[in-house]
Each structure stands twice: as C-alpha cells, then as structure tokens.
Design an enzyme around this catalytic site. Structure first.
Site, PDB file in Angstrom:
ATOM      1  N   SER A 242      21.107 -27.567  33.201  1.00 17.62           N
ATOM      2  CA  SER A 242      22.272 -27.576  34.125  1.00 17.62           C
ATOM      3  C   SER A 242      22.707 -26.584  34.851  1.00 17.62           C
ATOM      4  O   SER A 242      22.423 -25.511  34.717  1.00 17.62           O
ATOM      5  CB  SER A 242      23.545 -28.163  33.403  1.00 17.62           C
ATOM      6  OG  SER A 242      24.842 -28.138  34.148  1.00 17.62           O
ATOM      7  N   TYR A 255      29.038 -26.135  26.385  1.00 16.06           N
ATOM      8  CA  TYR A 255      28.080 -26.936  27.348  1.00 16.06           C
ATOM      9  C   TYR A 255      26.963 -26.042  27.938  1.00 16.06           C
ATOM     10  O   TYR A 255      25.836 -26.053  27.944  1.00 16.06           O
ATOM     11  CB  TYR A 255      28.436 -28.004  28.090  1.00 16.06           C
ATOM     12  CG  TYR A 255      27.769 -28.658  28.909  1.00 16.06           C
ATOM     13  CD1 TYR A 255      27.007 -29.752  28.522  1.00 16.06           C
ATOM     14  CD2 TYR A 255      27.599 -28.406  30.432  1.00 16.06           C
ATOM     15  CE1 TYR A 255      25.858 -30.566  29.313  1.00 16.06           C
ATOM     16  CE2 TYR A 255      26.750 -29.170  31.005  1.00 16.06           C
ATOM     17  CZ  TYR A 255      25.778 -30.199  30.634  1.00 16.06           C
ATOM     18  OH  TYR A 255      25.176 -30.879  31.351  1.00 16.06           O
TER      19      TYR A 255
HETATM   20  N1  LIG Z   1      24.948 -36.107  35.452  1.00 16.96           N
HETATM   21  C1  LIG Z   1      25.124 -34.786  35.711  1.00 16.96           C
HETATM   22  O1  LIG Z   1      25.823 -34.408  36.586  1.00 16.96           O
HETATM   23  C2  LIG Z   1      24.427 -33.815  34.995  1.00 16.96           C
HETATM   24  C3  LIG Z   1      24.382 -32.593  35.673  1.00 16.96           C
HETATM   25  C4  LIG Z   1      23.850 -31.417  34.940  1.00 16.96           C
HETATM   26  C5  LIG Z   1      23.009 -31.861  33.838  1.00 16.96           C
HETATM   27  N2  LIG Z   1      22.866 -32.993  33.280  1.00 16.96           N
HETATM   28  C6  LIG Z   1      21.940 -33.198  32.311  1.00 16.96           C
HETATM   29  O2  LIG Z   1      21.145 -34.454  32.355  1.00 16.96           O
HETATM   30  C7  LIG Z   1      20.807 -35.073  31.175  1.00 16.96           C
HETATM   31  C8  LIG Z   1      21.365 -36.493  31.352  1.00 16.96           C
HETATM   32  O3  LIG Z   1      22.656 -36.503  31.620  1.00 16.96           O
HETATM   33  P1  LIG Z   1      23.088 -38.012  32.274  1.00 16.96           P
HETATM   34  O4  LIG Z   1      23.994 -37.512  33.088  1.00 16.96           O
HETATM   35  O5  LIG Z   1      21.937 -38.949  32.847  1.00 16.96           O
HETATM   36  O6  LIG Z   1      23.734 -38.436  30.884  1.00 16.96           O
HETATM   37  P2  LIG Z   1      24.031 -40.281  30.700  1.00 16.96           P
HETATM   38  O7  LIG Z   1      24.480 -41.051  31.920  1.00 16.96           O
HETATM   39  O8  LIG Z   1      25.137 -40.130  29.696  1.00 16.96           O
HETATM   40  O9  LIG Z   1      22.622 -40.564  30.017  1.00 16.96           O
HETATM   41  C9  LIG Z   1      22.167 -40.042  28.856  1.00 16.96           C
HETATM   42  C10 LIG Z   1      21.136 -40.815  28.178  1.00 16.96           C
HETATM   43  O10 LIG Z   1      20.622 -39.969  26.892  1.00 16.96           O
HETATM   44  C11 LIG Z   1      20.939 -40.986  25.631  1.00 16.96           C
HETATM   45  N3  LIG Z   1      21.654 -39.955  24.713  1.00 16.96           N
HETATM   46  C12 LIG Z   1      22.400 -39.394  24.740  1.00 16.96           C
HETATM   47  N4  LIG Z   1      22.788 -38.548  23.777  1.00 16.96           N
HETATM   48  C13 LIG Z   1      21.862 -38.981  22.886  1.00 16.96           C
HETATM   49  C14 LIG Z   1      21.416 -38.513  21.625  1.00 16.96           C
HETATM   50  N5  LIG Z   1      22.039 -37.765  20.561  1.00 16.96           N
HETATM   51  N6  LIG Z   1      20.214 -39.139  21.089  1.00 16.96           N
HETATM   52  C15 LIG Z   1      19.592 -39.994  21.867  1.00 16.96           C
HETATM   53  N7  LIG Z   1      19.875 -40.327  23.106  1.00 16.96           N
HETATM   54  C16 LIG Z   1      20.927 -39.832  23.530  1.00 16.96           C
HETATM   55  C17 LIG Z   1      21.850 -41.939  26.178  1.00 16.96           C
HETATM   56  O11 LIG Z   1      21.904 -43.055  25.639  1.00 16.96           O
HETATM   57  P3  LIG Z   1      22.954 -43.457  24.242  1.00 16.96           P
HETATM   58  O12 LIG Z   1      24.238 -43.172  24.533  1.00 16.96           O
HETATM   59  O13 LIG Z   1      22.672 -44.860  23.966  1.00 16.96           O
HETATM   60  O14 LIG Z   1      22.361 -42.478  22.920  1.00 16.96           O
HETATM   61  C18 LIG Z   1      21.457 -42.286  27.743  1.00 16.96           C
HETATM   62  O15 LIG Z   1      20.379 -43.065  27.619  1.00 16.96           O
HETATM   63  C19 LIG Z   1      21.570 -34.254  30.256  1.00 16.96           C
HETATM   64  O16 LIG Z   1      21.089 -33.381  29.498  1.00 16.96           O
HETATM   65  C20 LIG Z   1      22.861 -33.754  30.859  1.00 16.96           C
HETATM   66  O17 LIG Z   1      23.482 -32.574  30.174  1.00 16.96           O
HETATM   67  C21 LIG Z   1      23.540 -34.138  33.674  1.00 16.96           C
END
Ligand SMILES: NC(=O)c1ccc[n+]([C@@H]2O[C@H](COP(=O)([O-])OP(=O)(O)OC[C@H]3O[C@@H](n4cnc5c(N)ncnc54)[C@H](OP(=O)(O)O)[C@@H]3O)[C@@H](O)[C@H]2O)c1
Length: 353
Positions: A242, A255
C-alpha cells in the site's frame, strides 16, 4: 639496459626503446605489458628477425597499445558473456521465450489470496484472461462458491479453498490444496488478502490481527510456496502492499507498518530467491474503489481531500491494479525483480501543496 643489436641501427633502437619504456612506466603500465609493447629483448634476438616474425612491431607504439587494449576488452567480454550465458542457462531471468509467449500465461498456475472481492477479484480475472489456471481463497464460503460459479460461466480455470490467511494451520492446508490441484508446481503467488481500518488507539488484539493478516500471512505463504515456485522453473511472487507503507498517513500507523515491512520482505526475497529463478515484486496501490474502501469513499469530504493530492484527480479502480500485477507475472517482465511499484495516480510523487 638491454642490448638490441650493434651499429647505428642498434643504437637507434636502444634509444627509442629506452624513451618509450620510460614513457610507459610513467603511465603506470605493468613491466610485462610495456616490455611486450616496446620489444624489450630478453632473448637477444636481433630486431630485424623479430620484425620479420611479427610486422605488427612496425606500428607506432600507441597503435600497439590500442591493439593490446582491444584484445583485453575482447577477453573481458568473453568472460562476462560466459557468466551471462551460465545465468541464462540456469534460467535466471531468462528471456529466451518466443515472442508470443512473452505476453501469455498459458500453462501458468497461480495462487491469489482474497480473490472474492475488490483488487483480488480483479487479479483472478486478469490472470485468467492471460490463460493461467488460478486457485484462490477467502474466509466466506458462500461468497467463494458464488465467485467460482461466475468464473466457471466465463470459462476461467479457477478453483478455491475456504481459508483465513491470518491462521497458520489454514495457510498450511491452503498450500496442500494448491500442491494437489497443480501437481506440485506453482508459477505465480499473489499475496493480496489484507485488511486495514483507521485506528487511533490500537489494542494488542488489533495489533496482532493486523500483523498476522497483512505481514505474517505473506511471509509464511511465500515460505510454503517456495518449493512449488522453484519446481515451476520460473516463479513470480507479487505482494500487494500500500501507499501507506511508503508515506506516512494519519490513523493507519500499524497498517502502514505492516505494508512497509512487506515492501522490505519483497526486496530481500528478490535477492535471496533469484538463484531459484523466482522473482519477487510488490505493488503499492493508493486509494482504490473496493468494498474495503466503500465506507470512506461514500463520504464526500474524504473523496475531496483524497483526490486533491492525486495529480490524476480521481481514485483508482481494481482493474488498474490487476493490470500491473498481471504484467509483473508475464515472461515479458522477466528482468523486473525486487521492485515496489506505486499505483496511485501520481500521489506519491506530488510535491505541490
Ligand atoms: N482498496 C484500497 O484502496 C487499497 C489501497 C492500498 C492497498 N490495498 C490492499 O489491497 C489488498 C486488497 O484490498 P481490497 O481493497 O481489495 O480489500 P477488500 O475489498 O476487503 O477485499 C479483500 C479480499 O480479501 C479477502 N480476505 C480478507 N481477509 C482475509 C483473510 N484473513 N483470509 C482470507 N481472505 C481474506 C476478502 O474475503 P473475506 O472477507 O470473505 O475473507 C476479500 O476477498 C489488501 O492487501 C489491501 O491492504 C487496498
């Protein structure tokens, strides 16, 4: 001083040789080199005989020096190209694939964690469109099955396991599933599953949860996947970090710390595992529209504040992250290793107030 012959010619060559030797010595040349260069005769062979054997000596000394250097450069390049050839033969960063194969993942196998929503969902679809077979996971079985069904309808080769990546036993079970699904070979591992929410007072439980979900899971899954990635012959790891792991952002301190550690894990593994032809890279998204960000992006004030510093003037979409992840996994990216790539519309480089 060496004798180089008798009479006027002998005297001429002796003096010329003497001058040239001292000039070369001043230049710091080695004794052997300038003896060879200036025809110092330790064998007492007359000059005219040596000239008839090797007419190169008729050249002025600076031309001979030039030839000597060219020979050295040629020997040097032969040695370095041998090293290069050996590394390529061992498959390290090998680009020896046909042109159409450079932009294809046909035959590749991938594990993408957290593939049912947001960025992970887009990554699964992107890799599948490039021809890879993918295994994914999430904690919610119903959502996982729904996604698998949708992908089946699109003819994507996707399988899945219910797994909480924060739990060690679950991670071990997940890798067993991957091993049996793909016959012991894994080409791609994307550590995407992660979580984060603004926290001012972080409790010990929250701290542990964040560390195990975002950092320990990636470390342990990389470790478990190592033999499978090695067995594939050309492995690629992409960690999803991130922007918060690169710049300081209020209220998401822990985080940010987990993501900064992930960036360094990427760099260290890139060096450690290159010998096994495994490349390790990282993407660092800025604000991306996903279910994780939905509550924040629903607040106008947050969006205005957030986009103000993004030169492109908007938040990103999941497909804008998945495209970079897929590229990093392609054979075309075979010389990219150990990089942390920001996907943030330029926010991280914006120096304007
Ligand atoms: N969105 C942003 O702006 C952003 C920015 C920077 C970095 N990121 C990073 O990008 C990655 C994905 O983020 P996102 O925004 O796509 O999140 P999201 O919309 O919450 O999706 C997360 C996915 O990961 C799964 N997940 C979460 N915790 C888990 C666990 N403990 N075990 C197995 N599966 C898990 C969730 O399914 P379940 O909940 O059903 O397990 C879901 O499929 C993360 O690492 C986040 O830190 C996101």
């Amino acid at each position: 001083m060496e004798r180089v012959g008798g009479g006027r010619w002998g005297e001429f060559w002796r003096r010329a040789s003497c001058c040239l030797q001292s000039a070369a010595a001043t230049l710091g040349r080695s004794t052997a080199a300038h003896e060879a260069l200036f025809m110092v005769d330790r064998t007492r062979v007359p000059v005219h005989e040596r000239l008839s054997k090797n007419p190169c000596w008729l050249l002025p000394p600076h031309h001979r020096l030039h030839r000597l250097n060219r020979r050295r450069a040629w020997v040097g390049s032969r040695v370095s190209s041998e090293v290069q050839k050996k590394a390529m033969e061992n498959g390290r960063g090998s680009s020896c694939v046909a042109n159409d194969e450079r932009w294809s993942l046909a035959g590749a196998t991938a594990l993408v964690t957290g593939g049912t929503k947001g960025i992970g969902h887009a990554i699964v679809e992107e890799l599948a469109r490039f021809g890879a077979a993918i295994h994914t996971c999430s904690r919610n079985e119903a959502e996982l099955n729904k996604s698998l069904k949708e992908w089946g309808a699109k003819n994507f080769k996707v399988t899945g396991s219910v797994c909480d990546v924060a739990c060690r036993a679950d991670r071990e079970k997940l890798m067993e599933d991957v091993k049996s699904t793909f016959g012991g070979k894994l080409s791609i591992l994307v550590n995407n599953a992660g979580t984060g929410k603004p926290m001012v007072a972080v409790t010990p439980d929250e701290y542990g949860f964040m560390m195990s979900t975002n950092l320990e899971s990636a470390f342990h899954l990389n470790q478990l996947a190592h033999p499978l990635l090695k067995a594939s012959g050309a492995g690629s790891i992409v960690n999803v970090s991130s922007l918060a792991g690169i710049v300081g952002i209020d209220n998401i301190t822990i985080y940010g710390a987990t993501k900064a550690a992930l960036n360094q894990l990427t760099r260290s593994l890139a060096c450690e595992w290159a010998k096994d032809n495994i490349r390790t890279n990282c993407v660092a998204p800025g604000s991306i529209r996903t279910p994780l960000m939905e509550p924040l992006l629903a607040m106008e004030e947050f969006v205005a504040k957030e986009t103000y510093r993004i030169p492109l003037g908007r938040v990103g979409e999941s497909e804008e992250v998945s495209a970079v992840v897929a590229f990093l996994c392609l054979p075309a990216a075979c010389y990219i290793n150990g990089q942390v790539i920001c996907i943030d519309g330029g926010k991280s480089v914006n120096g304007n107030l």
